[in-house]
Design an enzyme around this catalytic site. Structure first.
Site, short mmCIF file in Angstrom:
data_model
loop_
_atom_site.label_atom_id
_atom_site.label_comp_id
_atom_site.label_asym_id
_atom_site.label_seq_id
_atom_site.Cartn_x
_atom_site.Cartn_y
_atom_site.Cartn_z
CG HIS A 67 -0.72 -44.37 -6.92
ND1 HIS A 67 -0.18 -43.94 -5.74
CD2 HIS A 67 -1.87 -45.02 -6.61
CE1 HIS A 67 -0.97 -44.32 -4.75
NE2 HIS A 67 -2.00 -44.98 -5.24
CG ASP A 86 -8.69 -48.87 -9.08
OD1 ASP A 86 -9.09 -49.88 -8.50
OD2 ASP A 86 -8.66 -47.74 -8.58
N1 ACO Z 1 -3.15 -40.10 -18.14
C1 ACO Z 1 -2.46 -39.09 -18.73
N2 ACO Z 1 -1.68 -38.23 -18.07
C2 ACO Z 1 -1.59 -38.37 -16.75
C3 ACO Z 1 -2.28 -39.40 -16.04
C4 ACO Z 1 -3.08 -40.27 -16.79
N3 ACO Z 1 -3.75 -41.25 -16.18
N4 ACO Z 1 -2.01 -39.30 -14.72
C5 ACO Z 1 -1.19 -38.26 -14.58
N5 ACO Z 1 -0.93 -37.69 -15.80
C6 ACO Z 1 -0.02 -36.56 -16.08
C7 ACO Z 1 -0.64 -35.24 -15.65
O1 ACO Z 1 -1.36 -34.65 -16.71
C8 ACO Z 1 0.58 -34.46 -15.27
O2 ACO Z 1 1.22 -34.04 -16.44
P1 ACO Z 1 2.03 -32.64 -16.49
O3 ACO Z 1 3.15 -32.78 -15.50
O4 ACO Z 1 2.47 -32.50 -17.91
O5 ACO Z 1 1.04 -31.58 -16.09
C9 ACO Z 1 1.49 -35.51 -14.61
O6 ACO Z 1 1.13 -36.75 -15.24
C10 ACO Z 1 1.34 -35.61 -13.11
O7 ACO Z 1 -0.01 -35.89 -12.82
P2 ACO Z 1 -0.82 -35.27 -11.60
O8 ACO Z 1 -2.27 -35.20 -11.95
O9 ACO Z 1 -0.15 -34.00 -11.13
O10 ACO Z 1 -0.57 -36.39 -10.50
P3 ACO Z 1 -1.39 -36.58 -9.17
O11 ACO Z 1 -0.48 -37.26 -8.24
O12 ACO Z 1 -2.02 -35.30 -8.73
O13 ACO Z 1 -2.61 -37.55 -9.60
C11 ACO Z 1 -3.81 -39.51 -10.13
C12 ACO Z 1 -2.57 -38.91 -9.45
C13 ACO Z 1 -5.08 -38.79 -9.64
C14 ACO Z 1 -3.94 -40.98 -9.74
C15 ACO Z 1 -3.65 -39.35 -11.67
O14 ACO Z 1 -2.52 -40.06 -12.10
C16 ACO Z 1 -4.89 -39.82 -12.44
O15 ACO Z 1 -5.82 -39.02 -12.62
N6 ACO Z 1 -4.93 -41.11 -12.88
C17 ACO Z 1 -6.08 -41.64 -13.54
C18 ACO Z 1 -7.15 -42.00 -12.51
C19 ACO Z 1 -6.79 -43.23 -11.71
O16 ACO Z 1 -6.36 -44.24 -12.23
N7 ACO Z 1 -7.03 -43.14 -10.39
C20 ACO Z 1 -6.79 -44.26 -9.45
C21 ACO Z 1 -5.65 -43.97 -8.51
S1 ACO Z 1 -5.29 -45.36 -7.53
C22 ACO Z 1 -6.50 -45.46 -6.38
O17 ACO Z 1 -7.11 -44.53 -5.97
C23 ACO Z 1 -6.76 -46.77 -5.84
#
Ligand code: ACO
Length: 403
Positions: free
Chosen positions: A283, A341
């Protein structure tokens, strides 16, 4: 409350600078009095009230009143608010023609977005957004009509006739009935189904400046019709990185299929060359357990137990995935915890709601947050982000024969 934030915009403007912050990682776009999140501590407050208390004690419309007006309603206020909302549940009959134009296999989110947007053609009075009375009626209409539209989209997708709202029922009971009754057979939701939906709706009602709420605020900042602005919010919510994640979580669990495959998928999620991510994990704001996920996990046990579905293999799979991820260095280092979620889809599935309706459920609940933000921001100035131009410098047009 709130992180340290300094308004340096006028200072920067005068000096000819602006900030570059893609993804709004550390930029506040507005002041708001609606929802507070402390992502490090896993705290979520609606108008100052902890989500844990509201989720277990309040009704969805009570929370809607709180978000809209800033205070919890008294007994009489709540009764008249409920009556007011339930009075607006009907749709103009001509909307059926619009809905019938969608192909039978259209995604219900596409139908929801289209039909909500089309309401702007029915309610021209909402264009006078400077009149507080018109704003309030638009807010009530949106909260009241969105379950009717959502259920109608579902009925269209399964080829069944639309079920009209019953205004003597509670909000969630009426919604469940519109989803599952048929002209041949009425449907009375069980108390546990109604309770579970009430709780999920409260948890999803607002979450400050997420992508969809910011979209609504930005669209509305030009003075656009509120129904069109909410349609924009629905579009933004649909993506798998936001509200579409609940559908994507179930897809993922079904793809994993068996507890023995969990380690393989954990490795895939860690592999930077593989686009696969653990859906329902991570998140932008919570760097601790999402408090909503904690509540949902608990309710998941109860719902599956009461529906005698407690050997649900997807729940078992989700728990195993969570257990392995929470002990894995990759996820620990990046503070990736289950979000709201991760478990909500399992509950929706147990209630008989099909997968392609999960994000629609989210949209129905979040409409309350969207309209609350819309009401709050109506007197703000137009939103107009800046950019850093990286394109070619000035050049001259060449006739096509010379290119
Ligand atoms: N699985 C694996 N790796 C992940 C995940 C994941 N679900 N989420 C983040 N990471 C990793 C990224 O690859 C990144 O790694 P790095 O630092 O080595 O490059 C690091 O964790 C940071 O992630 P970001 O994408 O920069 O974080 P951001 O804040 O931009 O994204 C998000 C947040 C979109 C929720 C992301 O965690 C994600 O895609 N999660 C899966 C989708 C999801 O569950 N979305 C629902 C969010 S809650 C809602 O909207 C109600």
């Amino acid at each position: 409350l709130g992180p340290a934030a300094v308004d340096i915009s006028s200072l920067y403007r005068e000096a000819g600078f602006f900030t570059y912050d893609p993804g709004f990682m550390s930029t506040a776009s507005c002041n708001s009095r609606i929802t507070y999140i402390d992502g490090d501590e896993g705290v979520l407050l609606y108008r100052g009230y902890p989500i844990e208390q509201l989720a277990t004690k309040a009704s969805f419309l009570e929370v809607a009143y709180l978000l809209l007006y800033g205070e919890l309603p008294g007994e009489k206020d709540l009764v008249s608010f409920e009556r007011l909302i339930m009075r607006h549940t009907m749709l103009n009959e001509n909307l059926k023609n619009f809905l019938n134009g969608f192909h039978y296999d259209a995604h219900p989110m596409a139908m929801l977005m289209g039909v909500v947007g089309s309401l702007s053609a029915f309610y021209h009075d909402s264009l006078s957004v400077n009149d507080p009375r018109h704003r309030e009626i638009a807010a009530h209409r949106l909260i009241a009509k969105i379950p009717t539209i959502a259920a109608a989209a579902y009925k269209h997708s399964v080829g069944e006739p639309i079920i009209y709202p019953r205004n003597d029922l509670r909000y969630c009971a009426n919604f469940l009935r519109m989803m599952f009754a048929t002209p041949c057979e009425d449907y009375k939701p069980t108390l546990i189904a109604e309770k579970a939906m009430n709780l999920l709706f409260i948890l999803h009602a607002d979450h400050e400046q997420n992508a969809s709420t910011s979209t609504v605020r930005l669209a509305a900042s030009s003075g656009a019709n509120p129904f069109a602005c909410i349609a924009a919010g629905i579009a933004s919510l649909w993506g798998p990185a936001h509200g579409g994640a609940n559908e994507a979580v179930l897809d993922m669990l079904l793809e994993i299929g068996d507890v023995k495959n969990v380690p393989k998928y954990i490795e895939k999620a860690k592999d930077k060359d593989d686009p696969f991510r653990l859906m329902g994990f991570g998140h932008r704001v919570y760097k601790n357990y999402d408090p909503r996920a904690k509540i949902i996990r608990e309710v998941c046990y109860q719902v599956l137990d009461e529906l005698a579905d407690n050997d649900n293999p997807l729940f078992e799979l989700a728990m195993k995935l969570e257990e392995i991820a929470l002990n894995d260095e990759y996820f620990v280092e990046r503070k990736l915890y289950p979000n709201v979620d991760f478990y909500s889809g399992i509950i929706y599935q147990a209630l008989g709601i099909p997968r392609n309706m999960f994000t629609v459920m989210f949209a129905v609940a979040r409409t309350v947050g969207w309209v609350s933000h819309w009401m709050e921001m109506m007197d703000d100035r137009i939103g107009r982000p800046r950019q850093i131009y990286r394109g070619p410098s000035q050049r001259d047009y060449l006739p096509i024969s010379k290119r």
